[in-house]
Write a protein that holds these residues in place. Structure first.
Motif, short mmCIF file in Angstrom:
data_model
loop_
_atom_site.label_atom_id
_atom_site.label_comp_id
_atom_site.label_asym_id
_atom_site.label_seq_id
_atom_site.Cartn_x
_atom_site.Cartn_y
_atom_site.Cartn_z
N VAL A 382 1.81 63.59 -1.32
CA VAL A 382 0.70 62.98 -0.58
C VAL A 382 -0.60 63.11 -1.37
O VAL A 382 -1.39 62.17 -1.47
CB VAL A 382 0.56 63.61 0.82
N GLU A 383 -0.82 64.27 -1.96
CA GLU A 383 -2.02 64.48 -2.77
C GLU A 383 -2.04 63.52 -3.97
O GLU A 383 -3.09 62.96 -4.30
CB GLU A 383 -2.07 65.93 -3.26
N ALA A 384 -0.90 63.31 -4.60
CA ALA A 384 -0.83 62.38 -5.74
C ALA A 384 -1.13 60.95 -5.29
O ALA A 384 -1.82 60.20 -5.99
CB ALA A 384 0.55 62.45 -6.38
N MET A 385 -0.62 60.56 -4.11
CA MET A 385 -0.95 59.23 -3.58
C MET A 385 -2.44 59.12 -3.33
O MET A 385 -3.07 58.09 -3.59
CB MET A 385 -0.15 58.96 -2.30
N ALA A 386 -3.04 60.21 -2.80
CA ALA A 386 -4.47 60.20 -2.52
C ALA A 386 -5.29 60.10 -3.80
O ALA A 386 -6.31 59.40 -3.84
CB ALA A 386 -4.84 61.45 -1.73
N GLN A 387 -4.85 60.81 -4.84
CA GLN A 387 -5.57 60.72 -6.12
C GLN A 387 -5.50 59.30 -6.69
O GLN A 387 -6.47 58.78 -7.23
CB GLN A 387 -5.01 61.73 -7.11
N THR A 388 -4.33 58.67 -6.52
CA THR A 388 -4.20 57.27 -6.96
C THR A 388 -5.16 56.39 -6.18
O THR A 388 -5.86 55.55 -6.74
CB THR A 388 -2.75 56.79 -6.76
N GLY A 389 -5.20 56.59 -4.86
CA GLY A 389 -6.15 55.85 -4.04
C GLY A 389 -7.58 56.16 -4.38
O GLY A 389 -8.47 55.29 -4.26
N GLY A 390 -7.84 57.38 -4.84
CA GLY A 390 -9.19 57.75 -5.27
C GLY A 390 -9.69 56.90 -6.41
O GLY A 390 -10.88 56.57 -6.49
N ILE A 391 -8.79 56.53 -7.31
CA ILE A 391 -9.16 55.62 -8.40
C ILE A 391 -9.65 54.29 -7.84
O ILE A 391 -10.64 53.70 -8.31
CB ILE A 391 -7.97 55.38 -9.35
N LEU A 392 -8.96 53.81 -6.79
CA LEU A 392 -9.34 52.53 -6.18
C LEU A 392 -10.74 52.60 -5.60
O LEU A 392 -11.58 51.73 -5.84
CB LEU A 392 -8.32 52.16 -5.09
N VAL A 393 -11.03 53.66 -4.83
CA VAL A 393 -12.33 53.74 -4.17
C VAL A 393 -13.44 54.08 -5.16
O VAL A 393 -14.56 53.56 -5.06
CB VAL A 393 -12.28 54.73 -2.98
N LEU A 394 -13.16 54.91 -6.15
CA LEU A 394 -14.18 55.27 -7.13
C LEU A 394 -14.52 54.11 -8.07
O LEU A 394 -15.60 54.07 -8.65
CB LEU A 394 -13.74 56.49 -7.93
N SER A 395 -13.57 53.18 -8.19
CA SER A 395 -13.83 52.03 -9.06
C SER A 395 -14.88 51.09 -8.46
O SER A 395 -15.34 50.16 -9.13
CB SER A 395 -12.53 51.25 -9.32
N THR A 396 -15.28 51.35 -7.21
CA THR A 396 -16.27 50.49 -6.55
C THR A 396 -17.71 50.96 -6.82
O THR A 396 -18.65 50.29 -6.41
CB THR A 396 -16.04 50.45 -5.03
N VAL A 397 -17.87 52.11 -7.48
CA VAL A 397 -19.23 52.60 -7.78
C VAL A 397 -19.43 52.62 -9.30
O VAL A 397 -18.47 52.82 -10.07
CB VAL A 397 -19.46 54.01 -7.19
N PRO A 398 -20.66 52.43 -9.76
CA PRO A 398 -20.89 52.34 -11.22
C PRO A 398 -20.81 53.68 -11.92
O PRO A 398 -20.61 53.74 -13.14
CB PRO A 398 -22.32 51.77 -11.30
N ASP A 399 -20.96 54.79 -11.18
CA ASP A 399 -20.96 56.13 -11.79
C ASP A 399 -19.96 57.05 -11.09
O ASP A 399 -20.35 58.03 -10.43
CB ASP A 399 -22.36 56.73 -11.74
N PRO A 400 -18.67 56.76 -11.19
CA PRO A 400 -17.67 57.54 -10.44
C PRO A 400 -17.67 59.02 -10.77
O PRO A 400 -17.27 59.85 -9.94
CB PRO A 400 -16.34 56.88 -10.85
N GLU A 401 -18.14 59.39 -11.96
CA GLU A 401 -18.15 60.80 -12.33
C GLU A 401 -19.10 61.63 -11.47
O GLU A 401 -19.01 62.86 -11.45
CB GLU A 401 -18.52 60.95 -13.81
N ASN A 402 -19.98 60.94 -10.75
CA ASN A 402 -20.93 61.65 -9.88
C ASN A 402 -20.47 61.74 -8.43
O ASN A 402 -21.25 62.11 -7.56
CB ASN A 402 -22.30 60.95 -9.94
N TYR A 403 -19.19 61.39 -8.16
CA TYR A 403 -18.69 61.39 -6.79
C TYR A 403 -17.43 62.23 -6.67
O TYR A 403 -16.68 62.43 -7.64
CB TYR A 403 -18.36 59.96 -6.34
N LEU A 404 -17.20 62.70 -5.46
CA LEU A 404 -15.96 63.37 -5.10
C LEU A 404 -15.25 62.53 -4.03
O LEU A 404 -15.89 61.87 -3.22
CB LEU A 404 -16.22 64.77 -4.52
N THR A 405 -13.92 62.59 -4.02
CA THR A 405 -13.14 61.90 -2.99
C THR A 405 -12.55 62.95 -2.05
O THR A 405 -11.80 63.83 -2.48
CB THR A 405 -11.99 61.08 -3.63
N LEU A 406 -12.87 62.82 -0.76
CA LEU A 406 -12.44 63.82 0.22
C LEU A 406 -11.58 63.17 1.30
O LEU A 406 -11.89 62.08 1.80
CB LEU A 406 -13.66 64.48 0.87
#
Length: 466
Positions: A382-406
């Motif tokens: 489940v965590e691996a699926m969430a990390q994959t999904g995190g790529i999807l949501v972080l790709s919507t911001v210009p500076d993903p390195e400044n965000y966390l996915t919770l």
């Protein structure tokens, strides 16, 4: 199973109609109410205690005599097909249908009045993507007793063709075709229900069609009418004088089209197949269709769709260069080994992402998770699926390195098979609703060895690092 880019639709406001039920003759009010995404069609009996809801589901059909009749826990809905045909014909996906009786009003015996009132409500696009089953092979059902047969073949869109032959001179052989749903209103919706004289006599004798009159049912006269029968019909329809016109139709009803009977059978097919619960991309060819064969075909196709969806495994060429390797993933995600659980990103769009992980014997979690018989923990899948999904949501911001996915929510988690050392895991995450305010609601699947191993609905939010 395939997802189209079409969005789901509902109606803009509550609307209603009042009329009589064809077989009961009772006054009934039908209300159409907007419904949420992925709701589908359902009927609500507001005249009964608890106001029970009956989903529009082929598996709830209990009777197909003179209509498609649903029942759940003893609560019935009669002749559902004309209402459902109007919803499908207008490409509306989610509606709650309230009734204060078991049977919708017959109106003029077609879907015309339902179409008109639904259009007055307005059609509203929703955020969720519409599910659509794309037919890739011929599927059919035949009733050997009657010779009725329904077949579906691949096509670029939902199409229906009906062929009608009742072995009577008065009706003859008729065909009707709908090439695209956008033509339903103009070409099919006003086609009225019909009956033969011999059926009419039987229905009257059994106390049915109490709501019928010559304005909502075409009556084909397929036999000689005795004077006594004519008097009985005049009394039943409250008419001073009835006659048979040159076209073999009782009284002076004017057909909307020469093949109105075939068009109405096409309307019934669309309404009955709405009970599958999934949009279809394919061409229906119905030879002598009726509610029984329609429903048997609907059940068969619904089961096929369910099995294919359950067993569907996407195919990817893992020999191709990845869209993102481990270094690019670490540029975007805050996770680091040993808790970084994806190795590659294979696909990425506005609505989905596909990731990959090679599970090796050297995984640190195998040290303590059944070292004698190593199995990847389900929670880490489940965590691996969430990390994959995190790529999807972080790709919507210009500076993903400044965000966390919770994580915000995990729902409908299912583990199907063990994941062992040597397996290659593929993670597919797709949006259930569009990303809003950094909140991502996804359907996630994990596959290994051409099998589904786990699935879950995930909700996560990206937050700015402090």
């Amino acid at each position: 199973m395939s997802i189209t880019n079409n969005k789901q639709r509902t109606i803009g406001k509550e609307v209603s109609l009042t009329g009589v039920g064809l077989h009961t003759g009772s006054n009934v009010t039908i209300k159409f109410l907007p419904a949420s995404e992925n709701h589908g069609y359902a009927f609500k009996r507001v005249d009964l205690e608890g106001e029970p809801i009956i989903p529009a589901d082929a598996n709830l059909v209990v009777n197909t005599q003179r209509g498609t009749n649903l029942e759940k826990n003893g609560v019935k809905i009669q002749t559902s097909e004309h209402v459902l045909a109007a919803l499908v014909g207008l490409e509306i996906d989610n509606v709650l249908i309230e009734l204060n009786a078991a049977e919708p009003p017959i109106m003029d015996g077609s879907s015309k009045f339902f179409v008109e009132v639904l259009e007055k409500a307005g059609i509203v696009e929703q955020d969720a993507i519409r599910d659509e089953y794309i037919v890739k092979e011929v599927i059919s059902f035949k009733d050997d007793k009657t010779g009725s047969e329904i077949t579906i073949i691949p096509s670029d869109e939902y199409q229906v063709m009906t062929m009608v032959d009742f072995g009577t001179k008065v009706l003859g052989t008729q065909n009707a075709t709908l090439d695209k749903l956008s033509d339903f209103k103009a070409e099919i919706s006003n086609a009225r229900t019909f009956s033969f004289l011999h059926e009419l006599e039987m229905l009257l004798e059994n106390g049915l069609i109490k709501g019928g009159d010559l304005n909502n049912a075409i009556v084909y006269v397929d036999k000689e009418i005795s004077e006594a029968t004519m008097l009985k019909l005049e009394k039943a329809f409250n008419k001073k004088k009835l006659s048979v016109k040159a076209n073999g139709i009782l009284d002076n009803l004017t057909l909307h089209q020469p093949n109105e009977a075939a068009r109405h059978k096409l309307l019934d097919v669309i309404g009955d197949l709405a009970l599958i619960g999934t949009r279809i991309r394919g061409k229906i060819i119905a030879n002598k269709p009726g509610h029984y064969v329609n429903n048997q075909f609907a059940k068969k196709l619904a089961q096929i769709i369910k099995l294919e969806k359950r067993n569907y495994v996407p195919k990817y060429d893992l020999s191709l260069p990845p869209l993102m390797d481990i270094h690019k993933i670490m540029d975007m995600l805050p996770h680091r080994p040993p808790f970084l659980l994806i190795d590659r990103i294979i696909e990425l769009s506005d609505e989905h992402v596909v990731g990959m992980k090679n599970v090796t014997m050297n995984e640190p979690f195998f040290t303590g998770h059944f070292p004698g018989a190593p199995v990847m923990p389900g929670v880490l899948q489940v965590e691996a699926m969430a990390q994959t999904g995190g790529i999807l949501v972080l790709s919507t911001v210009p500076d993903p390195e400044n965000y966390l996915t919770l994580f915000m929510k995990i729902d409908k988690v299912k583990f199907k098979r063990q994941v062992l050392p040597g397996d290659t895991l593929i993670f597919h995450c797709s949006l259930i609703t569009p990303i809003r305010r950094g909140i991502c609601h996804m359907q996630a699947y994990a596959y290994a060895n051409d099998k589904l191993v786990s699935e879950a609905e995930l909700m996560a939010q990206i937050v700015k690092r402090t």
